[in-house]
Structures are given as C-alpha cells and as structure tokens.
Design a protein around this motif. Structure first.
Motif, PDB file in Angstrom:
ATOM      1  N   ALA A 190      -1.983  -5.194   2.295  1.00 52.14           N
ATOM      2  CA  ALA A 190      -1.616  -5.312   0.956  1.00 52.14           C
ATOM      3  C   ALA A 190      -2.882  -4.712   0.220  1.00 52.14           C
ATOM      4  O   ALA A 190      -3.938  -4.895   0.746  1.00 52.14           O
ATOM      5  CB  ALA A 190      -1.305  -6.799   0.513  1.00 52.14           C
ATOM      6  N   ASN A 191      -2.750  -4.306  -0.946  1.00 56.28           N
ATOM      7  CA  ASN A 191      -3.965  -3.817  -1.841  1.00 56.28           C
ATOM      8  C   ASN A 191      -4.786  -5.039  -2.063  1.00 56.28           C
ATOM      9  O   ASN A 191      -4.337  -5.938  -2.954  1.00 56.28           O
ATOM     10  CB  ASN A 191      -3.245  -3.102  -2.940  1.00 56.28           C
ATOM     11  N   PRO A 192      -6.092  -5.105  -1.818  1.00 56.69           N
ATOM     12  CA  PRO A 192      -6.763  -6.361  -2.286  1.00 56.69           C
ATOM     13  C   PRO A 192      -6.896  -6.417  -3.636  1.00 56.69           C
ATOM     14  O   PRO A 192      -6.974  -7.657  -4.023  1.00 56.69           O
ATOM     15  CB  PRO A 192      -8.032  -5.960  -1.543  1.00 56.69           C
ATOM     16  N   ALA A 193      -7.298  -5.485  -4.426  1.00 56.55           N
ATOM     17  CA  ALA A 193      -7.363  -5.683  -5.894  1.00 56.55           C
ATOM     18  C   ALA A 193      -6.156  -6.160  -6.507  1.00 56.55           C
ATOM     19  O   ALA A 193      -6.170  -7.204  -7.393  1.00 56.55           O
ATOM     20  CB  ALA A 193      -7.962  -4.399  -6.345  1.00 56.55           C
ATOM     21  N   PRO A 196       0.915  -1.245   0.117  1.00 63.66           N
ATOM     22  CA  PRO A 196      -0.137   0.086  -0.150  1.00 63.66           C
ATOM     23  C   PRO A 196       0.952   1.167  -0.099  1.00 63.66           C
ATOM     24  O   PRO A 196       0.491   2.403  -0.390  1.00 63.66           O
ATOM     25  CB  PRO A 196      -0.840  -0.102   1.243  1.00 63.66           C
ATOM     26  N   LYS A 197       2.212   1.193   0.399  1.00 59.67           N
ATOM     27  CA  LYS A 197       2.883   2.472   0.499  1.00 59.67           C
ATOM     28  C   LYS A 197       3.171   2.999  -0.799  1.00 59.67           C
ATOM     29  O   LYS A 197       3.366   3.960  -0.995  1.00 59.67           O
ATOM     30  CB  LYS A 197       4.311   2.008   1.194  1.00 59.67           C
ATOM     31  N   ILE A 224      -0.665 -14.052   2.185  1.00 56.64           N
ATOM     32  CA  ILE A 224      -1.128 -12.569   1.588  1.00 56.64           C
ATOM     33  C   ILE A 224      -2.284 -12.115   1.479  1.00 56.64           C
ATOM     34  O   ILE A 224      -2.521 -10.926   1.812  1.00 56.64           O
ATOM     35  CB  ILE A 224      -0.323 -12.666   0.298  1.00 56.64           C
ATOM     36  N   ARG A 225      -3.288 -12.891   1.194  1.00 56.19           N
ATOM     37  CA  ARG A 225      -4.657 -12.726   1.232  1.00 56.19           C
ATOM     38  C   ARG A 225      -5.230 -12.128   2.454  1.00 56.19           C
ATOM     39  O   ARG A 225      -5.940 -11.224   2.544  1.00 56.19           O
ATOM     40  CB  ARG A 225      -5.627 -13.828   0.692  1.00 56.19           C
ATOM     41  N   ALA A 226      -4.598 -12.676   3.532  1.00 52.66           N
ATOM     42  CA  ALA A 226      -5.083 -12.385   5.029  1.00 52.66           C
ATOM     43  C   ALA A 226      -4.536 -11.027   5.167  1.00 52.66           C
ATOM     44  O   ALA A 226      -5.285 -10.328   5.874  1.00 52.66           O
ATOM     45  CB  ALA A 226      -4.624 -13.356   5.927  1.00 52.66           C
ATOM     46  N   LEU A 227      -3.185 -10.746   4.677  1.00 50.85           N
ATOM     47  CA  LEU A 227      -2.791  -9.517   5.076  1.00 50.85           C
ATOM     48  C   LEU A 227      -3.666  -8.437   4.231  1.00 50.85           C
ATOM     49  O   LEU A 227      -3.797  -7.146   4.677  1.00 50.85           O
ATOM     50  CB  LEU A 227      -1.276  -9.422   4.302  1.00 50.85           C
TER      51      LEU A 227
END
Length: 242
Positions: free
Chosen positions: A224-227, A184-185, A215-218
């Motif tokens: 982390a950006n979901p899309a 996200p940064k 990573i999906r959990a993050l």
C-alpha cells in the motif's frame, strides 16, 4: 507479521465482490442507438419500461435523456431492477456522477439499496468489466462519486458485498476505500487529491482501527502507498463508547 492472504481477499474487492451481479460486457453503441427514437410519452408507458429506459440512458451517459425520463417518471427512483440494484446503485456502479448528483438532489437516500451505493462506487481492480471503453468515466470519477455520497450522509460503517472479515477483523467501508485508493497498482496523487480537497473525516469504532494498523503494516512492505495510508489515517477519529 502481515497476513498475505489479504492479497487474495483484496484482489477483487470492489470490482468483483458482487459475484453474479456484475453486468455483462455492455454494448455501448447498440444501446445508444436504441435511444435515438427519443422519450416515449404514451400514457400506457409503464413504470417497468420507463425504469429500463432510464437505466439505459444512465449506462450510456446520456444525461439529457436521463433527466427527461426522470422528470416524466419520478417513480423510477424507487424501482428495484432484476439484478437487485436501485437506480442510485446503478449510477454509482457505472460511475455516472451527474446521475448520482441528480438523484441525491431529488432526495434519494444516499444509502438506498440492498448493496449500498457507497460500496458499489469502489472501483476496485475490475473497473473495466463495468465501464465501457467509450465512456468518460475514470477511476477519479468513482472517487468523486464516493465524496458526493459521503457529503450527502452515506453510512461508511458498512461495506456490503463481502462475507469475509478483513484479516480476521470486521471492516467498514473506510478500510476498503483506503486499500483501493492506496493500492500501488493504480495509486495516483491526483486520486488522493480528490479526498484532500473534500477534507472528509471518518469517525470509527475502535474495532475498525485495528484494521488500519494492519494496513500500515502493509504499507511498510510495499503493498500500500505509505503517504496515502498516512493521509487517511490522519482523517480517522476514534469513536469512543458512550
């Protein structure tokens, strides 16, 4: 529950993962001036000197000089620099896309080098430490280098430079890539578009798929950006045991 120790592990993954091998702050102007005299044509011009001058042209993004030196001294592609890098690794590390493409066109193995060009092309969080402010390189440049290396057949099952497993699991280059692009940064739809246009798929063993679940959990908790994570998840094909 997500292991938040990941943040510590990831905080310097691609940019700092090669501790002790990061180049010192590069004097762009001084280096450019030193190339002003032109290419040497003395028969005594050694491979060592040729290799260093070729690397200098590469790091100053002087593509014309780089190609001229490469043409006169084709042996530099096999030269191992004092920092342990090959010329292709150097090109990937400083984000010189034209140099990477030129070396691959000359038949250089996309995996050539101890640290692997693909791993070195991950920009990470310390990109500014290896790319001079005056250079034309952006984060997107590194992602395009990754695409070029992948299309040339680079092996994405390995991520060199880290001793530590990813949240308790071994990891491949793919997980490092997802965490870098989807961070996200610095996440950008333009960066993701580079991979969408290339439409590259990854065939991974199931042991690496467990990492994607983490990573999906993050992504669910904003780390982390979901899309972005969903896109890469859709590009991964489980590799069945034979």
């Amino acid at each position: 529950m997500v292991d938040l120790c990941l943040l510590t592990r990831w905080s310097g993954l691609a940019g700092i993962m090669l501790a002790g091998l990061i180049h010192p702050v590069f004097n762009f102007d001084a280096a450019a001036e030193s190339l002003a005299a032109g290419v040497k044509e003395d028969p005594a011009y050694s491979l060592v000197v040729a290799a260093e001058d070729t690397r200098l042209a590469l790091k100053t993004y002087d593509h014309e000089t780089f190609m001229e030196l490469l043409s006169h001294n084709p042996g530099v592609v096999d030269y191992l620099y004092p920092n342990g890098f090959t010329l292709l690794e150097e090109a990937a590390y400083v984000g010189n896309l034209p140099a990477v493409e030129a070396l691959l066109l000359r038949g250089v193995d996309p995996d050539f080098g101890r640290f692997r060009p693909l791993s070195l092309a991950l920009p990470g969080l310390a990109m500014d430490l290896r790319v001079p402010a005056q250079s034309p390189v952006t984060r997107g440049t590194f992602y395009r280098i990754i695409i070029v290396l992948l299309e040339a057949g680079a092996d994405y099952r390995f991520l060199e430079g880290l001793e530590t497993a990813f949240m308790g699991e071994p990891w491949s280059f793919v997980e490092g890539l997802v965490m870098d692009v989807c961070d996200p940064k610095h996440y950008s739809v333009d960066h993701l578009a580079v991979f969408r246009e290339a439409d590259i798929h990854f065939r991974l063993e199931r042991k690496f798929l467990r990492n994607m679940k983490k990573i999906r959990a993050l992504a669910k908790i904003g780390l982390a950006n979901p899309a972005c994570v969903a896109y890469f998840d859709s590009r991964i094909i489980p590799l069945e045991k034979t």
